[in-house]
Design a protein around this motif. Structure first.
Motif, PDB file in Angstrom:
ATOM      1  N   UNK A  33      -1.159  11.904  -2.727  1.00  0.00           N
ATOM      2  CA  UNK A  33      -1.928  13.138  -2.593  1.00  0.00           C
ATOM      3  C   UNK A  33      -1.997  13.492  -1.113  1.00  0.00           C
ATOM      4  N   UNK A  34      -2.835  14.469  -0.763  1.00  0.00           N
ATOM      5  CA  UNK A  34      -2.865  14.968   0.606  1.00  0.00           C
ATOM      6  C   UNK A  34      -3.380  13.934   1.599  1.00  0.00           C
ATOM      7  N   UNK A  35      -4.017  12.884   1.121  1.00  0.00           N
ATOM      8  CA  UNK A  35      -4.519  11.840   2.015  1.00  0.00           C
ATOM      9  C   UNK A  35      -3.440  10.846   2.421  1.00  0.00           C
ATOM     10  N   UNK A  36      -2.302  10.881   1.749  1.00  0.00           N
ATOM     11  CA  UNK A  36      -1.213   9.965   2.058  1.00  0.00           C
ATOM     12  C   UNK A  36      -0.804   9.171   0.832  1.00  0.00           C
ATOM     13  N   UNK A  37       0.421   8.690   0.843  1.00  0.00           N
ATOM     14  CA  UNK A  37       0.966   7.978  -0.311  1.00  0.00           C
ATOM     15  C   UNK A  37       0.772   6.472  -0.180  1.00  0.00           C
ATOM     16  N   UNK A  38       0.523   5.842  -1.335  1.00  0.00           N
ATOM     17  CA  UNK A  38       0.447   4.388  -1.446  1.00  0.00           C
ATOM     18  C   UNK A  38       1.608   3.929  -2.306  1.00  0.00           C
ATOM     19  N   UNK A  39       2.439   3.047  -1.790  1.00  0.00           N
ATOM     20  CA  UNK A  39       3.547   2.466  -2.540  1.00  0.00           C
ATOM     21  C   UNK A  39       3.094   1.125  -3.098  1.00  0.00           C
ATOM     22  N   UNK A  40       3.362   0.890  -4.366  1.00  0.00           N
ATOM     23  CA  UNK A  40       3.015  -0.379  -4.996  1.00  0.00           C
ATOM     24  C   UNK A  40       4.305  -1.144  -5.249  1.00  0.00           C
ATOM     25  N   UNK A  41       4.489  -2.192  -4.459  1.00  0.00           N
ATOM     26  CA  UNK A  41       5.683  -3.031  -4.375  1.00  0.00           C
ATOM     27  C   UNK A  41       6.811  -2.308  -3.643  1.00  0.00           C
ATOM     28  N   UNK A  42       7.708  -3.116  -3.075  1.00  0.00           N
ATOM     29  CA  UNK A  42       8.608  -2.626  -2.037  1.00  0.00           C
ATOM     30  C   UNK A  42      10.048  -2.435  -2.473  1.00  0.00           C
ATOM     31  N   UNK A  43      10.383  -2.895  -3.701  1.00  0.00           N
ATOM     32  CA  UNK A  43      11.795  -2.950  -4.084  1.00  0.00           C
ATOM     33  C   UNK A  43      12.341  -4.348  -3.836  1.00  0.00           C
ATOM     34  N   UNK A  44      13.432  -4.674  -4.496  1.00  0.00           N
ATOM     35  CA  UNK A  44      13.936  -6.048  -4.471  1.00  0.00           C
ATOM     36  C   UNK A  44      14.819  -6.361  -3.266  1.00  0.00           C
ATOM     37  N   UNK A 147      -6.621  -9.532   1.834  1.00  0.00           N
ATOM     38  CA  UNK A 147      -7.933  -9.459   1.204  1.00  0.00           C
ATOM     39  C   UNK A 147      -8.097 -10.667   0.302  1.00  0.00           C
ATOM     40  N   UNK A 148      -9.327 -10.920  -0.131  1.00  0.00           N
ATOM     41  CA  UNK A 148      -9.589 -12.063  -1.003  1.00  0.00           C
ATOM     42  C   UNK A 148      -9.884 -11.642  -2.435  1.00  0.00           C
ATOM     43  N   UNK A 149     -10.809 -10.724  -2.622  1.00  0.00           N
ATOM     44  CA  UNK A 149     -11.186 -10.307  -3.978  1.00  0.00           C
ATOM     45  C   UNK A 149     -10.703  -8.887  -4.295  1.00  0.00           C
ATOM     46  N   UNK A 150     -11.108  -7.916  -3.486  1.00  0.00           N
ATOM     47  CA  UNK A 150     -10.738  -6.528  -3.735  1.00  0.00           C
ATOM     48  C   UNK A 150     -10.779  -5.760  -2.433  1.00  0.00           C
ATOM     49  N   UNK A 151      -9.899  -4.775  -2.318  1.00  0.00           N
ATOM     50  CA  UNK A 151      -9.908  -3.889  -1.167  1.00  0.00           C
ATOM     51  C   UNK A 151      -9.697  -2.466  -1.665  1.00  0.00           C
ATOM     52  N   UNK A 152     -10.395  -1.505  -1.059  1.00  0.00           N
ATOM     53  CA  UNK A 152     -10.228  -0.097  -1.391  1.00  0.00           C
ATOM     54  C   UNK A 152      -9.557   0.604  -0.221  1.00  0.00           C
ATOM     55  N   UNK A 153      -8.460   1.306  -0.500  1.00  0.00           N
ATOM     56  CA  UNK A 153      -7.760   2.057   0.528  1.00  0.00           C
ATOM     57  C   UNK A 153      -8.449   3.396   0.761  1.00  0.00           C
ATOM     58  N   UNK A 154      -8.147   4.055   1.888  1.00  0.00           N
ATOM     59  CA  UNK A 154      -8.793   5.340   2.177  1.00  0.00           C
ATOM     60  C   UNK A 154      -8.543   6.413   1.124  1.00  0.00           C
ATOM     61  N   UNK A 155      -7.535   6.231   0.294  1.00  0.00           N
ATOM     62  CA  UNK A 155      -7.235   7.208  -0.756  1.00  0.00           C
ATOM     63  C   UNK A 155      -7.971   6.922  -2.061  1.00  0.00           C
TER      64      UNK A 155
END
Length: 236
Positions: A33-44, A147-155
């Motif tokens: 979205x307008x706040x920026x993209x989050x990629x989940x996993x990087x590719x092999x 992080x250890x348990x949970x982290x929230x990104x700015x998005x």
């Protein structure tokens, strides 16, 4: 296989991995979205990451500012070195494992030597040899933020540690406003070279994660499931 992103829900887009299990290629997701993209996993691999980058541009999606590892296994992280200007986020236990992985002399020769020492590594290491075009460009990158348990990104994206037998650092990524949970490989049995005949998918883990507010559940090597489909899957 054509690498392409398809819209799932809200701001979540999916790029499926290779369906042939011999290639051990995980899918990736982007939350944009307008706040920026989050990629989940990087590719092999770096070359796989570059294919994903082309697919991102073709879908009109922004390049990621953050990269979240669902866990440390190679098919999820070896593409990270091809992603410029991203903050890499992962569980603290995976960071330790990846620092050790980064010191190994990855090459075809090294893969062969390791398989001769442990034949059960054969399928995984053959897939690595197929995935990497240039060993000179491969760098295994631990997360730059842990992080250890949970982290929230700015998005508003949440990364939550769940552990399990597949990997000690298994993490799910939750996008509450889109009703999506990205499961990584968290509920799968251990990798093949560590698996015993008694190992089965951890359906109890999935059951603990099901939430009436989450409509989609996405695993890295399986098609997405709706909440009803996920419930049906764990009840047999």
């Amino acid at each position: 296989m054509v690498v392409a992103f398809e819209h799932l829900a809200g701001r979540v887009w999916l790029c499926a991995g290779e369906s042939d299990p011999e290639f051990v290629q995980a899918g990736v997701a982007v939350i944009s979205d307008e706040r920026g993209s989050v990629l989940v996993d990087a590719g092999q691999s770096p070359s796989h990451a570059r294919e994903i980058q082309v697919a991102l541009r073709a879908a009109g999606l922004e390049a990621p500012r953050w990269l979240v590892y669902t866990h440390h296994h190679w098919d999820h992280v070896w593409g990270a070195c091809a992603w410029p200007d991203v903050e890499i986020i992962g569980h603290v236990s995976g960071a330790e494992l990846l620092r050790a992985e980064a010191t190994r002399p990855w090459s075809v020769r090294y893969l062969r030597e390791e398989v001769l020492r442990n034949r059960r590594l054969g399928p995984s290491y053959r897939a690595r040899a197929l995935a990497v075009d240039s060993w000179d460009e491969l760098r295994v990158l631990p997360p730059s933020r842990v992080f250890t348990d949970e982290v929230e990104l700015p998005t508003g994206v949440l990364a939550r540690h769940v552990g399990g037998r597949h990997a000690p650092d298994s993490t799910v990524v939750v996008v509450p406003d889109s009703g999506v949970m990205l499961l990584g490989d968290s509920w799968y049995p251990p990798p093949a070279h560590l698996r015993t005949p008694a190992d089965e998918p951890d359906l109890a883990l999935v059951g603990r994660l099901l939430d009436d507010d989450i409509g989609w559940y996405v695993s890295s090597h399986s098609p997405p499931l709706t909440l009803d489909e996920a419930r049906a899957a764990i009840t047999g």
